[in-house]
Design an enzyme around this catalytic site. Sequence first.
Site, short mmCIF file in Angstrom:
data_model
loop_
_atom_site.label_atom_id
_atom_site.label_comp_id
_atom_site.label_asym_id
_atom_site.label_seq_id
_atom_site.Cartn_x
_atom_site.Cartn_y
_atom_site.Cartn_z
N ASN A 241 -13.93 9.61 -1.77
CA ASN A 241 -14.50 8.49 -2.52
C ASN A 241 -14.26 7.25 -1.67
O ASN A 241 -13.12 6.97 -1.30
CB ASN A 241 -13.80 8.31 -3.86
CG ASN A 241 -13.95 9.53 -4.76
OD1 ASN A 241 -14.96 10.22 -4.71
ND2 ASN A 241 -12.94 9.80 -5.57
N HIS B 177 -8.74 7.32 3.05
CA HIS B 177 -8.22 8.63 2.66
C HIS B 177 -9.27 9.46 1.94
O HIS B 177 -10.26 8.93 1.43
CB HIS B 177 -6.99 8.47 1.74
CG HIS B 177 -7.29 7.93 0.37
ND1 HIS B 177 -7.60 6.60 0.14
CD2 HIS B 177 -7.35 8.54 -0.84
CE1 HIS B 177 -7.82 6.41 -1.14
NE2 HIS B 177 -7.69 7.57 -1.77
N HIS C 69 -4.05 0.84 7.87
CA HIS C 69 -4.54 0.45 6.55
C HIS C 69 -5.99 -0.04 6.59
O HIS C 69 -6.78 0.26 5.70
CB HIS C 69 -3.64 -0.65 5.97
CG HIS C 69 -4.03 -1.09 4.60
ND1 HIS C 69 -3.57 -0.46 3.47
CD2 HIS C 69 -4.86 -2.08 4.18
CE1 HIS C 69 -4.09 -1.05 2.40
NE2 HIS C 69 -4.88 -2.03 2.80
N CYS D 135 0.41 3.54 3.31
CA CYS D 135 0.85 3.14 4.65
C CYS D 135 2.21 3.79 4.95
O CYS D 135 2.96 4.09 4.02
CB CYS D 135 0.99 1.62 4.73
SG CYS D 135 -0.59 0.76 4.90
N CYS E 149 0.85 -1.20 0.00
CA CYS E 149 0.00 0.00 0.00
C CYS E 149 0.88 1.26 0.00
O CYS E 149 1.67 1.46 0.93
CB CYS E 149 -0.91 0.01 1.22
SG CYS E 149 -1.83 1.56 1.38
#
Lengths: 329, 45
Positions: free
Chosen positions: A136, A149, A96, A35, A32
Amino acid sequence: MSELRWNPLKREWVIIATHRQDRTFKPPEDYCPLCPTEEGGFPTEVPQKDYDIVVFDNKFPSLQNEPPVPAVSSTDLYKVRPAEGICEVVLFTSEHDGIMSEMPLSRFLKMVKVWRDRYQELGAKDFIDYVYIFENKGEEVGVTLEHPHGQIYAYPFVPPFVRKKQNSSKEHFEETSRCLFCDILSEELERGERIVAQNDSFVAFIPFFARYSYEVNIFARKHLTSFSDFDEKEEKDLAHILKIVIMKYDNLFDFIFPYIMGIHQQPTNEEDDKEYSHFHIEFFPPYRTKDKLKYLAGSEAGAGTFINGSYAEIKAKKLRKTEPIIDQN
Amino acid sequence: MEIKKEKLKLNKEVNYKEDGRKIIYYNFTDGKEVIADKGEEKEEK
Protein backbone atom coordinates in the site's frame (compact mmCIF):
# COMPACT_ATOMS: atom_id res chain seq x y z
CA MET A 1 -8.88 -9.91 20.00
CA SER A 2 -9.16 -11.49 16.60
CA GLU A 3 -11.26 -14.14 14.88
CA LEU A 4 -12.66 -15.10 11.50
CA ARG A 5 -16.40 -14.68 10.97
CA TRP A 6 -18.19 -16.33 8.05
CA ASN A 7 -20.51 -14.31 5.83
CA PRO A 8 -23.05 -16.91 4.60
CA LEU A 9 -24.45 -14.48 2.02
CA LYS A 10 -21.17 -13.78 0.25
CA ARG A 11 -19.58 -17.06 1.35
CA GLU A 12 -16.43 -15.37 2.53
CA TRP A 13 -14.46 -14.89 5.71
CA VAL A 14 -14.19 -11.51 7.45
CA ILE A 15 -11.21 -10.90 9.72
CA ILE A 16 -12.11 -9.27 13.04
CA ALA A 17 -8.98 -7.71 14.57
CA THR A 18 -9.95 -5.24 17.27
CA HIS A 19 -6.34 -4.71 18.45
CA ARG A 20 -5.54 -3.01 15.13
CA GLN A 21 -7.42 0.07 16.33
CA ASP A 22 -4.36 0.77 18.51
CA ARG A 23 -1.75 0.61 15.76
CA THR A 24 0.70 3.45 15.20
CA PHE A 25 -0.96 6.20 13.19
CA LYS A 26 1.08 8.69 11.16
CA PRO A 27 3.91 9.26 13.67
CA PRO A 28 6.31 12.23 13.21
CA GLU A 29 9.34 11.42 11.04
CA ASP A 30 11.76 11.29 14.01
CA TYR A 31 9.52 8.69 15.70
CA CYS A 32 9.24 6.33 12.78
CA PRO A 33 8.92 2.76 14.16
CA LEU A 34 10.29 1.34 10.90
CA CYS A 35 13.62 3.22 10.94
CA PRO A 36 16.61 1.41 12.50
CA THR A 37 17.03 2.01 16.24
CA GLU A 38 19.53 4.81 16.88
CA GLU A 39 22.06 4.54 19.71
CA GLY A 40 20.41 6.03 22.80
CA GLY A 41 17.19 6.52 20.87
CA PHE A 42 13.79 4.96 21.34
CA PRO A 43 13.53 1.27 20.37
CA THR A 44 12.03 0.78 16.92
CA GLU A 45 10.96 -2.39 15.11
CA VAL A 46 14.46 -2.79 13.64
CA PRO A 47 17.33 -3.06 16.15
CA GLN A 48 20.04 -3.53 13.48
CA LYS A 49 21.06 -0.87 10.99
CA ASP A 50 22.98 -2.95 8.54
CA TYR A 51 20.67 -4.82 6.21
CA ASP A 52 19.51 -4.87 2.62
CA ILE A 53 15.91 -5.85 3.30
CA VAL A 54 14.29 -6.79 6.57
CA VAL A 55 11.12 -8.79 7.26
CA PHE A 56 9.40 -9.07 10.63
CA ASP A 57 6.13 -10.21 12.16
CA ASN A 58 3.55 -7.42 12.16
CA LYS A 59 3.09 -5.91 15.63
CA PHE A 60 -0.64 -5.58 14.98
CA PRO A 61 -1.39 -8.71 12.96
CA SER A 62 -4.79 -9.45 11.44
CA LEU A 63 -3.82 -13.13 11.39
CA GLN A 64 -1.63 -14.85 13.96
CA ASN A 65 0.47 -17.98 14.13
CA GLU A 66 -1.05 -18.76 17.53
CA PRO A 67 -4.40 -16.98 17.45
CA PRO A 68 -6.64 -16.49 20.48
CA VAL A 69 -9.80 -18.49 20.96
CA PRO A 70 -12.69 -16.61 19.29
CA ALA A 71 -14.73 -14.39 21.58
CA VAL A 72 -18.01 -15.86 20.30
CA SER A 73 -19.18 -19.38 19.50
CA SER A 74 -20.20 -20.71 16.08
CA THR A 75 -23.80 -21.40 15.18
CA ASP A 76 -25.05 -23.39 12.20
CA LEU A 77 -25.41 -20.17 10.24
CA TYR A 78 -22.62 -18.05 11.68
CA LYS A 79 -19.35 -19.96 11.60
CA VAL A 80 -16.42 -18.62 13.64
CA ARG A 81 -12.81 -19.83 13.64
CA PRO A 82 -9.49 -18.61 15.04
CA ALA A 83 -7.73 -15.98 12.91
CA GLU A 84 -4.82 -18.27 12.13
CA GLY A 85 -2.18 -17.11 9.67
CA ILE A 86 0.91 -14.91 9.44
CA CYS A 87 1.26 -11.18 8.79
CA GLU A 88 4.69 -9.82 7.98
CA VAL A 89 6.12 -6.38 7.22
CA VAL A 90 8.81 -6.01 4.54
CA LEU A 91 11.11 -2.99 4.70
CA PHE A 92 12.56 -2.24 1.28
CA THR A 93 15.25 0.08 2.68
CA SER A 94 16.51 1.54 5.94
CA GLU A 95 16.12 5.06 4.46
CA HIS A 96 12.96 6.72 5.73
CA ASP A 97 12.68 9.01 2.71
CA GLY A 98 13.62 6.40 0.13
CA ILE A 99 11.70 6.76 -3.12
CA MET A 100 11.05 3.49 -4.88
CA SER A 101 11.31 4.83 -8.42
CA GLU A 102 14.74 6.28 -7.63
CA MET A 103 16.13 3.12 -6.08
CA PRO A 104 18.69 1.18 -8.15
CA LEU A 105 17.52 -1.80 -10.13
CA SER A 106 19.53 -4.11 -7.88
CA ARG A 107 17.26 -3.21 -4.95
CA PHE A 108 14.23 -4.33 -6.94
CA LEU A 109 16.02 -7.59 -7.67
CA LYS A 110 16.71 -8.05 -3.96
CA MET A 111 13.03 -7.46 -3.24
CA VAL A 112 12.07 -10.12 -5.79
CA LYS A 113 14.46 -12.60 -4.18
CA VAL A 114 13.11 -11.87 -0.69
CA TRP A 115 9.49 -12.16 -1.89
CA ARG A 116 10.39 -15.53 -3.43
CA ASP A 117 11.92 -16.70 -0.15
CA ARG A 118 8.86 -15.58 1.84
CA TYR A 119 6.41 -17.21 -0.61
CA GLN A 120 8.25 -20.51 -0.33
CA GLU A 121 8.74 -20.45 3.45
CA LEU A 122 5.22 -19.33 4.35
CA GLY A 123 3.55 -21.41 1.66
CA ALA A 124 5.20 -24.56 2.98
CA LYS A 125 3.28 -24.30 6.26
CA ASP A 126 0.35 -26.71 6.56
CA PHE A 127 -2.13 -24.08 7.71
CA ILE A 128 -1.36 -21.57 4.95
CA ASP A 129 -3.45 -21.75 1.77
CA TYR A 130 -2.48 -18.47 0.15
CA VAL A 131 0.53 -16.14 0.38
CA TYR A 132 -0.38 -12.61 -0.65
CA ILE A 133 2.46 -10.12 -1.09
CA PHE A 134 1.34 -6.52 -1.41
CA GLU A 135 2.24 -2.88 -1.02
CA ASN A 136 0.00 0.00 0.00
CA LYS A 137 1.65 3.24 -1.06
CA GLY A 138 0.49 6.74 -0.18
CA GLU A 139 -1.81 8.40 2.29
CA GLU A 140 -4.58 8.26 -0.33
CA VAL A 141 -4.83 4.47 0.07
CA GLY A 142 -4.67 4.58 3.87
CA VAL A 143 -0.96 4.24 4.58
CA THR A 144 -0.21 5.20 8.18
CA LEU A 145 3.61 4.81 8.11
CA GLU A 146 5.63 6.70 5.49
CA HIS A 147 8.75 4.52 5.59
CA PRO A 148 8.86 2.49 2.32
CA HIS A 149 7.46 -0.92 3.12
CA GLY A 150 5.27 -3.72 1.91
CA GLN A 151 3.34 -6.46 3.64
CA ILE A 152 2.66 -10.17 3.38
CA TYR A 153 -0.54 -11.86 4.49
CA ALA A 154 -0.41 -15.65 4.65
CA TYR A 155 -4.06 -16.69 4.79
CA PRO A 156 -5.55 -19.98 6.03
CA PHE A 157 -7.92 -19.84 3.03
CA VAL A 158 -7.87 -18.66 -0.57
CA PRO A 159 -9.24 -15.07 -0.49
CA PRO A 160 -12.42 -14.41 -2.51
CA PHE A 161 -10.97 -12.29 -5.35
CA VAL A 162 -8.30 -14.93 -5.90
CA ARG A 163 -10.80 -17.78 -5.65
CA LYS A 164 -13.01 -16.13 -8.26
CA LYS A 165 -10.11 -15.76 -10.70
CA GLN A 166 -8.92 -19.30 -10.01
CA ASN A 167 -12.41 -20.68 -10.65
CA SER A 168 -12.68 -18.77 -13.95
CA SER A 169 -9.26 -19.98 -15.04
CA LYS A 170 -10.09 -23.56 -14.06
CA GLU A 171 -13.34 -23.48 -16.04
CA HIS A 172 -11.55 -22.01 -19.06
CA PHE A 173 -8.90 -24.70 -18.82
CA GLU A 174 -11.49 -27.45 -18.67
CA GLU A 175 -13.17 -26.03 -21.79
CA THR A 176 -10.08 -25.21 -23.86
CA SER A 177 -7.07 -26.93 -22.25
CA ARG A 178 -5.47 -23.48 -22.09
CA CYS A 179 -4.67 -21.11 -19.24
CA LEU A 180 -7.03 -18.12 -19.15
CA PHE A 181 -4.22 -15.75 -18.14
CA CYS A 182 -2.10 -16.95 -21.09
CA ASP A 183 -5.06 -16.34 -23.43
CA ILE A 184 -5.68 -12.85 -22.01
CA LEU A 185 -2.02 -12.01 -22.52
CA SER A 186 -2.13 -13.31 -26.12
CA GLU A 187 -5.09 -11.07 -26.86
CA GLU A 188 -3.43 -8.06 -25.24
CA LEU A 189 -0.23 -8.67 -27.23
CA GLU A 190 -2.19 -9.12 -30.45
CA ARG A 191 -4.02 -5.80 -29.99
CA GLY A 192 -0.98 -4.03 -28.53
CA GLU A 193 -2.84 -0.80 -27.79
CA ARG A 194 -3.09 -1.40 -24.05
CA ILE A 195 0.54 -2.44 -23.56
CA VAL A 196 2.52 -0.12 -21.27
CA ALA A 197 5.92 -1.85 -21.21
CA GLN A 198 7.40 -5.27 -21.84
CA ASN A 199 10.61 -7.26 -21.69
CA ASP A 200 11.65 -10.84 -22.45
CA SER A 201 9.72 -12.34 -19.53
CA PHE A 202 6.90 -9.95 -18.57
CA VAL A 203 4.28 -7.66 -20.11
CA ALA A 204 2.73 -4.64 -18.34
CA PHE A 205 -0.63 -3.49 -19.66
CA ILE A 206 -3.87 -1.81 -18.67
CA PRO A 207 -6.36 -4.64 -19.11
CA PHE A 208 -9.37 -4.40 -21.44
CA PHE A 209 -11.58 -4.68 -18.34
CA ALA A 210 -9.66 -2.20 -16.12
CA ARG A 211 -11.65 -0.82 -13.20
CA TYR A 212 -9.25 2.02 -12.41
CA SER A 213 -7.96 4.63 -14.89
CA TYR A 214 -4.31 3.68 -14.47
CA GLU A 215 -4.73 0.07 -13.38
CA VAL A 216 -1.69 -1.84 -14.64
CA ASN A 217 -1.36 -5.62 -14.71
CA ILE A 218 1.96 -7.39 -15.15
CA PHE A 219 1.67 -10.92 -16.54
CA ALA A 220 4.45 -13.45 -16.96
CA ARG A 221 4.87 -14.28 -20.66
CA LYS A 222 5.51 -17.93 -19.90
CA HIS A 223 3.10 -19.99 -17.86
CA LEU A 224 4.92 -19.38 -14.57
CA THR A 225 2.72 -20.23 -11.60
CA SER A 226 4.77 -18.62 -8.83
CA PHE A 227 8.19 -17.30 -7.83
CA SER A 228 9.18 -20.95 -7.43
CA ASP A 229 9.14 -21.33 -11.25
CA PHE A 230 11.40 -18.31 -11.85
CA ASP A 231 14.94 -18.61 -13.16
CA GLU A 232 17.59 -15.93 -12.64
CA LYS A 233 16.71 -14.11 -15.87
CA GLU A 234 13.02 -13.98 -14.94
CA GLU A 235 13.85 -12.55 -11.51
CA LYS A 236 15.89 -9.79 -13.19
CA ASP A 237 13.18 -9.13 -15.76
CA LEU A 238 10.53 -8.81 -13.07
CA ALA A 239 12.74 -6.34 -11.17
CA HIS A 240 13.20 -4.41 -14.41
CA ILE A 241 9.53 -4.13 -15.34
CA LEU A 242 8.50 -3.23 -11.79
CA LYS A 243 10.96 -0.35 -11.77
CA ILE A 244 9.79 0.79 -15.21
CA VAL A 245 6.11 0.81 -14.18
CA ILE A 246 6.79 2.67 -10.92
CA MET A 247 9.01 5.22 -12.70
CA LYS A 248 6.27 5.81 -15.26
CA TYR A 249 3.72 6.24 -12.49
CA ASP A 250 5.87 8.83 -10.68
CA ASN A 251 6.58 10.69 -13.92
CA LEU A 252 2.94 10.68 -15.03
CA PHE A 253 1.84 13.67 -12.95
CA ASP A 254 5.20 14.57 -11.43
CA PHE A 255 4.46 13.34 -7.93
CA ILE A 256 4.94 10.06 -6.11
CA PHE A 257 2.00 8.07 -7.42
CA PRO A 258 0.07 6.18 -4.76
CA TYR A 259 -1.20 2.68 -5.45
CA ILE A 260 -2.14 -0.69 -4.04
CA MET A 261 0.02 -3.41 -5.58
CA GLY A 262 -0.78 -7.11 -5.18
CA ILE A 263 1.27 -10.10 -6.31
CA HIS A 264 -0.79 -13.18 -7.21
CA GLN A 265 0.52 -16.70 -7.47
CA GLN A 266 -0.52 -20.30 -7.20
CA PRO A 267 -2.30 -21.03 -3.91
CA THR A 268 -0.26 -23.17 -1.56
CA ASN A 269 -3.11 -25.42 -0.44
CA GLU A 270 -1.97 -28.29 -2.65
CA GLU A 271 -4.88 -28.09 -5.05
CA ASP A 272 -4.12 -29.51 -8.47
CA ASP A 273 -4.13 -26.08 -10.06
CA LYS A 274 -0.71 -25.68 -11.66
CA GLU A 275 -2.12 -25.68 -15.19
CA TYR A 276 -4.37 -22.68 -14.62
CA SER A 277 -2.56 -20.65 -11.92
CA HIS A 278 -0.51 -17.86 -13.48
CA PHE A 279 1.89 -15.39 -11.85
CA HIS A 280 0.61 -11.83 -12.17
CA ILE A 281 0.76 -8.46 -10.45
CA GLU A 282 -2.02 -5.91 -10.16
CA PHE A 283 -1.62 -2.18 -9.50
CA PHE A 284 -4.64 -0.18 -8.37
CA PRO A 285 -3.79 3.56 -8.31
CA PRO A 286 -6.52 5.76 -6.83
CA TYR A 287 -5.85 8.83 -9.02
CA ARG A 288 -8.04 9.10 -12.12
CA THR A 289 -6.58 12.51 -13.11
CA LYS A 290 -3.76 14.62 -11.69
CA ASP A 291 -5.99 16.06 -8.98
CA LYS A 292 -8.99 13.72 -8.76
CA LEU A 293 -9.31 10.47 -6.85
CA LYS A 294 -11.47 7.47 -7.65
CA TYR A 295 -13.75 6.60 -4.74
CA LEU A 296 -15.60 3.36 -4.23
CA ALA A 297 -19.18 4.65 -4.08
CA GLY A 298 -22.68 3.21 -4.48
CA SER A 299 -22.19 1.00 -7.51
CA GLU A 300 -18.67 -0.15 -6.57
CA ALA A 301 -19.05 -0.64 -2.81
CA GLY A 302 -22.70 -1.59 -2.72
CA ALA A 303 -23.20 -3.56 -5.92
CA GLY A 304 -19.68 -4.65 -6.83
CA THR A 305 -19.83 -3.07 -10.28
CA PHE A 306 -17.03 -0.64 -11.05
CA ILE A 307 -17.50 2.44 -13.17
CA ASN A 308 -14.33 3.45 -14.95
CA GLY A 309 -14.46 6.94 -16.42
CA SER A 310 -11.74 6.32 -18.98
CA TYR A 311 -10.67 4.02 -21.82
CA ALA A 312 -7.80 1.68 -21.04
CA GLU A 313 -6.45 2.24 -24.58
CA ILE A 314 -6.08 6.00 -24.01
CA LYS A 315 -4.56 5.71 -20.55
CA ALA A 316 -2.14 2.99 -21.71
CA LYS A 317 -0.97 5.25 -24.54
CA LYS A 318 -0.38 8.02 -22.01
CA LEU A 319 1.65 5.73 -19.75
CA ARG A 320 3.53 4.35 -22.77
CA LYS A 321 4.59 7.86 -23.73
CA THR A 322 5.60 8.74 -20.17
CA GLU A 323 9.29 8.44 -19.28
CA PRO A 324 11.01 6.06 -19.23
CA ILE A 325 10.23 5.21 -22.84
CA ILE A 326 11.40 1.69 -23.59
CA ASP A 327 11.36 -0.50 -26.65
CA GLN A 328 7.90 -2.02 -26.87
CA ASN A 329 8.96 -4.91 -29.13
CA MET B 1 18.54 -0.90 -18.20
CA GLU B 2 20.43 -4.02 -17.33
CA ILE B 3 22.18 -5.44 -14.30
CA LYS B 4 25.71 -6.33 -15.32
CA LYS B 5 26.58 -8.05 -12.07
CA GLU B 6 26.43 -11.80 -11.73
CA LYS B 7 24.12 -13.65 -9.34
CA LEU B 8 23.18 -12.00 -6.08
CA LYS B 9 23.53 -14.39 -3.18
CA LEU B 10 20.84 -14.16 -0.51
CA ASN B 11 21.85 -14.52 3.12
CA LYS B 12 19.30 -14.46 5.91
CA GLU B 13 19.77 -14.01 9.63
CA VAL B 14 16.77 -14.95 11.77
CA ASN B 15 16.38 -13.30 15.18
CA TYR B 16 13.54 -12.94 17.67
CA LYS B 17 12.41 -9.77 19.41
CA GLU B 18 11.79 -9.57 23.16
CA ASP B 19 8.09 -10.15 22.58
CA GLY B 20 8.82 -13.29 20.58
CA ARG B 21 8.19 -11.87 17.13
CA LYS B 22 10.45 -13.07 14.34
CA ILE B 23 12.72 -10.64 12.46
CA ILE B 24 14.73 -11.69 9.43
CA TYR B 25 17.63 -9.62 8.11
CA TYR B 26 18.36 -10.24 4.43
CA ASN B 27 21.73 -9.33 3.03
CA PHE B 28 23.12 -9.89 -0.43
CA THR B 29 26.56 -10.03 -1.93
CA ASP B 30 27.78 -6.50 -2.53
CA GLY B 31 28.48 -5.26 -5.98
CA LYS B 32 28.33 -2.68 -8.66
CA GLU B 33 25.57 -2.29 -11.14
CA VAL B 34 25.29 -0.35 -14.35
CA ILE B 35 22.02 1.34 -15.18
CA ALA B 36 22.38 1.46 -18.92
CA ASP B 37 19.49 3.79 -19.73
CA LYS B 38 20.93 6.61 -17.64
CA GLY B 39 24.51 5.80 -18.50
CA GLU B 40 25.48 6.13 -14.89
CA GLU B 41 27.08 3.76 -12.49
CA LYS B 42 25.80 3.25 -8.99
CA GLU B 43 27.27 1.32 -6.15
CA GLU B 44 25.20 -0.09 -3.34
CA LYS B 45 26.60 -0.53 0.15
